[in-house]
Design a protein around this motif. Sequence first.
Motif, PDB file in Angstrom:
ATOM      1  N   ILE A  93       0.860  -1.176   0.000  1.00 37.54           N
ATOM      2  CA  ILE A  93       0.000   0.000   0.000  1.00 37.54           C
ATOM      3  C   ILE A  93       0.897   1.226   0.000  1.00 37.54           C
ATOM      4  CG2 ILE A  93      -0.185   0.027   2.528  1.00 37.54           C
ATOM      5  CD1 ILE A  93      -3.050   1.100   2.172  1.00 37.54           C
TER       6      ILE A  93
ATOM      7  N   GLY B 141      -3.816   1.521  -3.266  1.00 39.08           N
ATOM      8  CA  GLY B 141      -4.010   0.183  -2.717  1.00 39.08           C
ATOM      9  C   GLY B 141      -4.106  -0.891  -3.780  1.00 39.08           C
TER      10      GLY B 141
ATOM     11  N   LEU C  55     -12.798   8.068  -2.796  1.00 38.61           N
ATOM     12  CA  LEU C  55     -12.275   7.046  -3.698  1.00 38.61           C
ATOM     13  C   LEU C  55     -12.331   7.576  -5.128  1.00 38.61           C
ATOM     14  CD1 LEU C  55     -11.155   4.228  -4.131  1.00 38.61           C
ATOM     15  CD2 LEU C  55     -13.497   3.340  -4.137  1.00 38.61           C
TER      16      LEU C  55
ATOM     17  N   VAL D 157     -13.731  -0.431  -1.819  1.00 35.54           N
ATOM     18  CA  VAL D 157     -13.021  -0.518  -0.538  1.00 35.54           C
ATOM     19  C   VAL D 157     -14.035  -0.879   0.540  1.00 35.54           C
ATOM     20  CG1 VAL D 157     -11.635   0.691   1.189  1.00 35.54           C
ATOM     21  CG2 VAL D 157     -11.294   1.175  -1.246  1.00 35.54           C
TER      22      VAL D 157
ATOM     23  N   ASN E  50     -10.113  -0.921   7.016  1.00 37.35           N
ATOM     24  CA  ASN E  50     -10.625  -1.156   5.667  1.00 37.35           C
ATOM     25  C   ASN E  50      -9.823  -2.225   4.949  1.00 37.35           C
ATOM     26  OD1 ASN E  50      -8.361  -0.042   4.285  1.00 37.35           O
ATOM     27  ND2 ASN E  50      -9.253   2.003   4.263  1.00 37.35           N
TER      28      ASN E  50
ATOM     29  N   CYS F 180      -8.977  -3.271   0.752  1.00 36.21           N
ATOM     30  CA  CYS F 180      -9.135  -2.947  -0.665  1.00 36.21           C
ATOM     31  C   CYS F 180      -9.513  -4.201  -1.453  1.00 36.21           C
ATOM     32  CB  CYS F 180      -7.852  -2.354  -1.229  1.00 36.21           C
ATOM     33  SG  CYS F 180      -7.426  -0.731  -0.552  1.00 36.21           S
ATOM     34  N   CYS F 181     -10.418  -4.041  -2.392  1.00 40.95           N
ATOM     35  CA  CYS F 181     -10.848  -5.158  -3.242  1.00 40.95           C
ATOM     36  C   CYS F 181     -10.018  -5.259  -4.511  1.00 40.95           C
ATOM     37  CB  CYS F 181     -12.318  -5.006  -3.604  1.00 40.95           C
ATOM     38  SG  CYS F 181     -13.441  -5.143  -2.203  1.00 40.95           S
TER      39      CYS F 181
ATOM     40  N   SER G 121      -6.649   0.603  -6.409  1.00 38.87           N
ATOM     41  CA  SER G 121      -7.500   1.763  -6.175  1.00 38.87           C
ATOM     42  C   SER G 121      -6.649   2.959  -5.803  1.00 38.87           C
ATOM     43  CB  SER G 121      -8.516   1.484  -5.054  1.00 38.87           C
ATOM     44  OG  SER G 121      -7.845   1.208  -3.835  1.00 38.87           O
TER      45      SER G 121
END
Length: 716
Positions: A351, A410, A431, A437, A508, A510-511, A514
């Motif tokens: 990150i 991320g 975002l 996220v 959080n 991250c998927c 981002s």
Amino acid sequence: MDTEKKSKARLTQSISHSLKKDKMRPNSGSAVGSKDLQKGNKLEAVIRLRSGTGVGCEQRTPTDGLRQSVSQQMTSTKEMGRGCGDCREFRSSSLLSSASSDTACGLADVQSIPVPQLPTLHPTAEQLQDFTNYVNECSKTALDFGMCRIIPPEGWKMNCNISHDVRFTPLTQYIHKMTQRWGPNVQHLTCIMHHIESQGGNLEHIPLVGGVETDMVALSQAVQSCGGIQQVVDKNKWPKVAEMLRIPSVAREKSSRLYEIYCRYLLSYDTLLPDEKKKLEEKVLSKRDKDPAVFDQPCVTKGRAKSLSEFFCMARNTQSMYFDEDPSPDAVQREYWRLTQERTSHVAVQIGHIDSCQCSGTTRSSLSRKKDTLVSKDEQNLKALVRTHRSVLDQLTSISGVTESVLDIGMLFSSLCWSRDPHFLPCVYYLHTGSDVIWYSVPASEEARLKSVMQHLVPDLIESNPLSWLDSVMISPQVLRDRGIRVFHTVQQQGQFVVVFPESFAANICCGYSIMEHINFTFSPDWLRLGCRAAQILEESCEPEMFSMEKLLVDLVMKEETPADELKVALPLLDDVIAKELDLRQELVELGLKSRRLNESASDCSTASVESGRKSNGGDTNSARDLRRCDVSEKLCYFSMVLNEQNDVSYCLGQAVSRLKRRKNLGSFVLLYRLDEVELNNIIEKGWMRISGRRRSPSKRNTVAATLTKNKTRKP
């Protein structure tokens, strides 16, 4: 018989050739030498290796509940599995053979427990023009959740321009260490590293394939499951090994790279007999029992500098190792918490945090506009959005994340561990682009219960400090809810805001790749009370301040343009701070400590440029760069400090009083002050005059000046 001899010769020749190449490289850290192979003893051990996972350092007693949960997770091959059936079977068996039991502390429970949603707000474009006022109004209902999500109206966008060539130093996060630092994979890898060191080599950095750290334990197990190194070399099974490890197809020369890594670091270890591996494991565990801190390495480390485009390539490769296509937030959560709780796989993600006011080419107002940049036509930016009205933070200089925004870059699984703002400031996250996220929040009212649960689940990772007791820790929201903690969650999508309220805890995940931006702000002057309490807690916790609350209060009271509502809040707080300051000075003077004003002599300038503050931005000195810190409490010393001129060690007054009371010789210590007692009292008097139009009643407290006069007239 001749065939076997030829096969041995080919294997010896190929491995020796690889090791010769490694030996020519500096710091190769080769764990096995060609001379050993030529003697035949190591090669015979290689031939004797059996197929399967072999005897390693894994824990071999999984619980039935864990078997069931892992089995459920492995059924979704579209979202969580790749490759042939043999590869998926290898992953499942590897997880089960290495998993340890965490049922006692509840960490093995990965069943899906519904987590309540956070409030979602839908402001109009007009309401967003006064963002802080809108959030302040909404906080009356959303504050109890700790966080809220804000969805702007359709067509509303925030400006973000960032060059793909910009370089930054990301942080590496080890997901399998986020809940517990020690686990099956770390234990097995530690055994491998100890064996390499015993052979005169080293494994200081985990080797990369496709820009992603290699799971050394999985590589060893994959080679054994393919029949051992003899079978892998003879039948060229390296592509299959790569598929078992889920190495992305775009990775260059992955087969040769895996072969090189295995020969350099794992071949010697895999030739050990079962009894030898068992003794090695017992030795490692015995050493860890004596000094766990040495073995339980942190879950977040500093990575190597890279460009944004290089970061994107790593993010793409990492995601392809776990999902065939863009995963849903539910799939990401299931896999993430499985990885953190089982700890059977080595998972390293990164990150990045880019300071918008310091990073060349990425400033908030004049970002690069080349063809390879991320550009929005809207001229809004995050700092302008939260500074539409006067704020008490306007008195501060440029401070990353507080007065200047920070870009958060991320990738899949990169995380914000459970934490809260050290100064109890609210924070807004926007975002800009990329994958969703996942956010979790725990309201401030749950602090005592959250700390108690954390101390029970991960006692070794939780500090006793009142503010910074959280380390880098991720605990599943389902586990927290099962223990009575109020936890909420939401999924932030591109173009949406998330606001974290003061004192609330947030985390959080991250998927995927981002780009997000965040900055602190304030609703009203009432935050000053929280800020003073946070500063006190930071000092007691020996945690660093990002700015000096003392200097902020002085600026607010001294400046004529400060509104009355801010002055009425700031003045009583400053009065209390100055009263405490003078009390501590008096104690030090009574101890016999000499004192002088900062920069009164040339020696003051030589010992600390921070004593007067390096002037910047019109002479303001309220950032961590401009004020000297106490070497014990990390407090920014604005009003005064005690300096040990012999070794150039500085102390805030609170730390100085507690330490100097135990010392007899104070000759090398001096109290350095920026403002004397009269000047400090004049600041308060002028403030009271502005508010009430009259002077305060005089204080009856013994003053530092009176004590000094008394000491001078006292006969020896």
